[in-house]
Enzyme design. Structure first.
Site, PDB file in Angstrom:
ATOM      1  N   HIS A 196      24.313  43.428  37.282  1.00 51.50           N
ATOM      2  CA  HIS A 196      23.195  44.208  36.740  1.00 51.50           C
ATOM      3  C   HIS A 196      22.792  43.640  35.389  1.00 51.50           C
ATOM      4  CE1 HIS A 196      20.955  47.659  35.135  1.00 51.50           C
ATOM      5  NE2 HIS A 196      20.848  48.071  36.395  1.00 51.50           N
ATOM      6  N   CYS A 234      16.999  44.278  37.936  1.00 52.89           N
ATOM      7  CA  CYS A 234      16.591  45.599  37.461  1.00 52.89           C
ATOM      8  C   CYS A 234      15.347  45.389  36.600  1.00 52.89           C
ATOM      9  CB  CYS A 234      17.719  46.247  36.675  1.00 52.89           C
ATOM     10  SG  CYS A 234      17.220  47.858  36.033  1.00 52.89           S
ATOM     11  N   HIS A 263      16.425  46.874  41.545  1.00 52.39           N
ATOM     12  CA  HIS A 263      16.172  48.225  41.028  1.00 52.39           C
ATOM     13  C   HIS A 263      14.739  48.211  40.523  1.00 52.39           C
ATOM     14  CE1 HIS A 263      20.665  49.172  39.876  1.00 52.39           C
ATOM     15  NE2 HIS A 263      20.470  49.048  41.173  1.00 52.39           N
ATOM     16  N   ASP A 309      14.397  53.104  41.019  1.00 49.96           N
ATOM     17  CA  ASP A 309      15.315  53.387  39.921  1.00 49.96           C
ATOM     18  C   ASP A 309      14.789  54.589  39.153  1.00 49.96           C
ATOM     19  OD1 ASP A 309      17.601  52.990  38.468  1.00 49.96           O
ATOM     20  OD2 ASP A 309      16.947  51.168  37.482  1.00 49.96           O
ATOM     21  N   HIS A 310      15.439  54.884  38.055  1.00 49.00           N
ATOM     22  CA  HIS A 310      15.149  56.083  37.249  1.00 49.00           C
ATOM     23  C   HIS A 310      13.766  56.672  37.469  1.00 49.00           C
ATOM     24  CE1 HIS A 310      18.060  54.309  34.046  1.00 49.00           C
ATOM     25  NE2 HIS A 310      18.591  54.366  35.250  1.00 49.00           N
ATOM     26  N   TYR A 323      17.932  60.437  37.516  1.00 45.64           N
ATOM     27  CA  TYR A 323      18.324  60.475  38.935  1.00 45.64           C
ATOM     28  C   TYR A 323      18.015  61.793  39.648  1.00 45.64           C
ATOM     29  CZ  TYR A 323      20.345  55.906  38.352  1.00 45.64           C
ATOM     30  OH  TYR A 323      20.497  54.566  38.127  1.00 45.64           O
TER      31      TYR A 323
HETATM   32  C1  DNO Z   1      21.776  53.118  35.273  1.00 46.69           C
HETATM   33  C2  DNO Z   1      22.316  52.103  36.193  1.00 46.69           C
HETATM   34  C3  DNO Z   1      23.526  51.405  35.622  1.00 46.69           C
HETATM   35  C4  DNO Z   1      24.145  50.526  36.678  1.00 46.69           C
HETATM   36  C5  DNO Z   1      25.337  49.761  36.182  1.00 46.69           C
HETATM   37  C6  DNO Z   1      25.807  48.800  37.236  1.00 46.69           C
HETATM   38  O1  DNO Z   1      21.018  53.930  35.667  1.00 46.69           O
HETATM   39  O2  DNO Z   1      21.350  51.194  36.586  1.00 46.69           O
HETATM   40  O3  DNO Z   1      24.430  52.359  35.169  1.00 46.69           O
HETATM   41  O4  DNO Z   1      24.572  51.320  37.737  1.00 46.69           O
HETATM   42  O5  DNO Z   1      25.060  49.074  35.034  1.00 46.69           O
HETATM   43  O6  DNO Z   1      27.138  48.506  36.992  1.00 46.69           O
END
Ligand code: DNO
Length: 346
Positions: A196, A234, A263, A309-310, A323
């Protein structure tokens, strides 16, 4: 691509049946959450997650994360033991059909924001980061949801002190040491490792970070060339770095077959330092061109996993920061549209 959704296991208050109803959803991204970092996961705990996902008609092909113990990042004496456990975990999850493992190599802290409930003009709230607020944060006394908060204040202080001796070069050497031992296991059992991005992609509190930009990924891939050694693209994390060309990175690493997981989320730059706010997924809402990023992935043969993602908190939901269900589901619908268009006009 395979559309997936993060699910925090049995303690997640979002039911699997809801996740299953999001259009195009193929599976969950999850992890064993009740085992201390560095320990081996039991077969039973992984089997249980898999059975729950199966029961809901969802796959479980992605784990996020198998966390990396700080002794591995620090290169301490016990790292070989923790690496051995890591390899055991890779074998265990592979047995239950897992194909991709997301992890990070950020010292001590994972993602950092300065506001968990930034109020947006539309009445929603989201995560944000401001340089001015960051300057006021005391890392010795920091609590953010979603992190491993198992350190006592004394342990945290001694960890922060230990990193004073660790340069970027040393941390990189420790990452390579780790990869040289886990990637052969991945090659053998058919699991792809997807590191990540640092979030945000710069050093925080004087701690070194080494997965922040294209040059970082290039040297990591040339040190350990197997394609099992890949990245979680990401967009929000790399994109917070204003000199990162996220679409260019998507194109380059997809063409190399190294984007195992994406992501997808957007952020908006909020001043001319490095502050940013998380926004809805659409390009028009933020500073990243999501259509261009998806186009770059598709045109370069990407066939990995994707997850929205978020999201923001909308419709009075009080979700786990980033989330909640609703805005991530809207993000998923938008992502489906971008991929359909990019694939049909390839
Ligand atoms: C946050 C996530 C991170 C991710 C870690 C992977 O929302 O994208 O916490 O899970 O960095 O190890």
């Amino acid at each position: 691509m395979k559309l997936t959704f993060r699910w925090y296991g049995e303690k997640d208050n979002i039911p699997l049946s809801y996740i299953r109803q999001i259009p195009g959803m193929t599976g969950v991204v999850t992890a064993v959450y009740d085992v201390p970092v560095g320990e081996a996961w039991s077969d039973e705990s992984v089997a249980r997650l898999k059975a729950l996902a199966d029961g809901a008609g969802l796959e479980m092909e992605v784990i996020e994360s198998i966390p990396v113990h700080e002794d591995i990042k620090l290169g301490r004496g016990k790292r070989d033991l923790y690496i051995e456990n890591y390899c055991k975990n890779l074998r265990t999850v592979a047995k239950y059909g897992v194909k991709c493992v997301c992890y990070n190599f950020m010292p001590v802290f994972d993602w950092l924001r300065t506001d968990m409930h930034h109020k947006n003009a539309d009445g929603s709230d989201s995560l944000s980061y401001s340089r001015a607020d960051y300057e006021k944060v005391d890392p010795n006394n920091l609590h953010l949801p979603g992190w491993d908060e198992s350190y006592s204040p004394e342990e945290l202080q001694s960890l922060l002190a230990a990193y004073k001796e660790v340069s970027h070069e040393q941390l990189f050497a420790n990452l390579v040491y780790f990869l040289e031992r886990v990637i052969p296991v991945c090659d053998e059992v058919g699991v792809k490792m997807a590191i990540h991005a640092d979030d945000p992609p710069w050093d925080i509190f004087g701690l070194p970070r080494i997965v922040s930009c294209e040059a970082d990924l290039d040297r990591m891939f040339s040190a350990v060339p197997s394609v099992s050694n890949g990245v979680t693209l990401c967009t929000g994390s790399f994109g917070a770095g204003r000199t990162n060309d996220v679409a260019g990175m998507a194109a380059k690493y997809a063409a190399q077959g190294r984007v195992h997981f994406a992501h997808l989320r957007n952020i908006r730059y909020t001043d001319d330092t490095d502050s940013f706010c998380e926004v809805g997924h659409r390009s028009a809402d933020g500073s990243l061109d999501m259509a261009k990023i998806v186009r770059a992935l598709v045109d370069n043969g990407f066939d990995g996993y994707v997850r929205p993602d978020h999201g923001r908190n909308i419709w009075d939901e009080n979700g786990k920061p980033g989330y909640g269900l609703y805005d991530r589901a809207l993000g998923a619908a938008y992502i489906n549209g971008l991929f359909e268009m990019a694939e049909k006009t390839k």
